[in-house]
Motif scaffolding. Structure first.
Motif, short mmCIF file in Angstrom:
data_model
loop_
_atom_site.label_atom_id
_atom_site.label_comp_id
_atom_site.label_asym_id
_atom_site.label_seq_id
_atom_site.Cartn_x
_atom_site.Cartn_y
_atom_site.Cartn_z
N SER A 49 10.95 29.91 -27.92
CA SER A 49 12.25 29.88 -28.59
C SER A 49 12.61 31.29 -29.02
O SER A 49 11.96 31.89 -29.86
CB SER A 49 12.19 28.95 -29.82
OG SER A 49 13.40 29.03 -30.55
N VAL A 79 14.16 28.82 -24.38
CA VAL A 79 15.42 28.36 -24.96
C VAL A 79 16.01 29.46 -25.83
O VAL A 79 15.28 30.21 -26.47
CB VAL A 79 15.23 27.06 -25.79
CG1 VAL A 79 14.92 25.89 -24.88
CG2 VAL A 79 14.12 27.21 -26.82
N ASP A 80 17.32 29.54 -25.84
CA ASP A 80 18.05 30.60 -26.52
C ASP A 80 18.75 30.01 -27.76
O ASP A 80 19.64 29.18 -27.64
CB ASP A 80 19.08 31.19 -25.55
CG ASP A 80 19.93 32.29 -26.17
OD1 ASP A 80 19.69 32.66 -27.33
OD2 ASP A 80 20.84 32.78 -25.46
N LYS A 87 20.53 25.75 -34.44
CA LYS A 87 20.27 25.51 -33.02
C LYS A 87 18.79 25.75 -32.72
O LYS A 87 18.19 25.02 -31.92
CB LYS A 87 21.14 26.40 -32.14
CG LYS A 87 20.97 26.11 -30.64
CD LYS A 87 21.89 26.96 -29.79
CE LYS A 87 21.82 26.55 -28.32
NZ LYS A 87 20.47 26.53 -27.76
N GLN A 88 18.22 26.77 -33.35
CA GLN A 88 16.80 27.03 -33.11
C GLN A 88 15.94 25.86 -33.55
O GLN A 88 15.00 25.46 -32.85
CB GLN A 88 16.36 28.30 -33.82
CG GLN A 88 14.90 28.67 -33.52
CD GLN A 88 14.60 30.12 -33.79
OE1 GLN A 88 14.82 30.62 -34.91
NE2 GLN A 88 14.09 30.84 -32.79
N ASP A 91 16.33 23.24 -30.96
CA ASP A 91 15.63 23.65 -29.73
C ASP A 91 14.13 23.38 -29.85
O ASP A 91 13.49 22.90 -28.90
CB ASP A 91 15.84 25.13 -29.46
CG ASP A 91 17.24 25.46 -28.98
OD1 ASP A 91 17.96 24.53 -28.59
OD2 ASP A 91 17.62 26.65 -29.02
N ASP A 94 13.36 19.77 -29.46
CA ASP A 94 13.45 19.38 -28.05
C ASP A 94 12.19 19.79 -27.29
O ASP A 94 11.68 19.03 -26.44
CB ASP A 94 14.67 20.03 -27.40
CG ASP A 94 15.98 19.39 -27.84
OD1 ASP A 94 15.93 18.27 -28.40
OD2 ASP A 94 17.04 20.00 -27.64
N LEU A 95 11.69 20.99 -27.57
CA LEU A 95 10.48 21.46 -26.89
C LEU A 95 9.28 20.59 -27.25
O LEU A 95 8.44 20.28 -26.39
CB LEU A 95 10.21 22.92 -27.27
CG LEU A 95 11.17 23.95 -26.68
CD1 LEU A 95 10.94 25.32 -27.32
CD2 LEU A 95 11.01 24.05 -25.17
#
Length: 311
Positions: A49, A79-80, A87-88, A91, A94-95
């Motif tokens: 991330s 991921v950005d 958002k991080q 992310d 999700d990971l």
């Protein structure tokens, strides 16, 4: 009798055909976590991330991770966060759901990322941080340059350029809440304390366009500025553009040694940049990840050397 022989022959042919469909050594569980590669090493899935891929420094860092992953035969999902702490966090969730074996996180915000680190902890996914620290949660290892020491280097060189007779200096700060901005600023201010007059100190969020705008405003309010320290090269290059547009010649020092910044130093435009070697940070992070997943001990802090690149 002929019919019986014919049926037996057909049965033998069918059995041989079925056997030929399965290749020797085939294994339907080849996608399982920790599968053995061709050289016997285990193959892992690692999530990376990144705070933003709009910054060349972090693009280079992620390339270092991916190149080292290729060497070990591991998979990396990048991921950005786009400099968005929310958002991080999403992310990272999700990971975790994708079943990564380990997370490498470059925090957008050192405090805001704590919940994401704790979520990984709760899912038994080890966490390594790079460049910027997390203020909480369990982090196995942190790989970075000494940002405070880099700030000291920048401050000492600016004093070398300007002297210590209280020159007027501007400081362009990084993202509020990031450990990199805090540490670089602390080192710089420690080096120049009592020797310069910092007449402007504003954040430009590690962004080149914002560095340009902020520097334009600083020059309007403080036309006698004599030197600038920016917490990263993107802001430094933006500030340099504003200075050149104003027809002024003011030393600017950046931080990161991105390709654009180093080229600018060689061209005699940017005064200096602190080389932080992002590719090496990425390589060391992936090396630590594989070592940890293989059951080896890794250092809690893994340093990467700094270097002052100047005219």
């Amino acid at each position: 009798m002929k019919n019986i022989k014919w049926l037996l022959l057909m049965a033998i042919v069918l059995v041989l055909a079925a056997c030929s469909l399965e290749q020797p050594g085939s294994n339907s569980s080849s996608d399982d976590q920790g599968e053995a590669g061709n050289d016997g090493d285990k193959v892992y899935k690692v999530g990376l991330s990144v705070s933003t891929l709009n910054n060349p420094f972090f693009v280079t860092l992620s390339e270092g991770v991916k190149e080292q992953a290729k060497e070990s035969g591991s998979e990396v999902i990048v991921v950005d966060a786009q400099d968005d702490a929310s958002k991080q966090a999403s992310d990272v969730e999700d990971l975790i759901q994708q079943g990564v074996d380990l997370l490498i996180i470059n925090p957008t915000d050192s405090e805001a990322v704590v919940s994401a680190v704790e979520s990984a902890n709760g899912s038994n996914v080890p966490v390594i941080t790079v460049d910027r620290r997390a203020e909480g949660g369990e982090v196995v290892s942190h790989i970075a340059s000494d940002n405070k020491a880099g700030g000291v280097l920048a401050g000492e060189y600016l004093l070398e350029l300007l002297g210590e007779d209280q020159p007027q200096v501007a400081e362009l700060e990084g993202i509020s809440g990031s450990s990199a901005a805090r540490d670089r600023g602390a080192g710089f201010n420690e080096a120049v304390d009592g020797k310069v007059n910092i007449v402007a100190k504003q954040t430009a969020n590690f962004n080149r366009a914002e560095g340009l705008t902020v520097m334009e405003n600083i020059l309007q309010a403080n036309p006698d500025i004599q030197g600038v320290f920016a917490h990263n090269d993107e802001m430094a290059l933006g500030a340099l553009e504003a200075i050149q547009s104003a027809g002024k010649d003011i030393p600017v020092i950046g931080f990161d040694a991105t390709d654009d910044a180093v080229a600018s130093v060689k061209d005699g435009k940017l005064s200096a940049t602190i080389a932080q070697k992002p590719e090496e940070i990425g390589v060391k992070a992936m090396e630590a990840a594989v070592a940890l997943l293989n059951g080896e001990d890794v250092e809690a802090d893994i340093p990467v050397d700094l270097e002052l690149i100047k005219e």
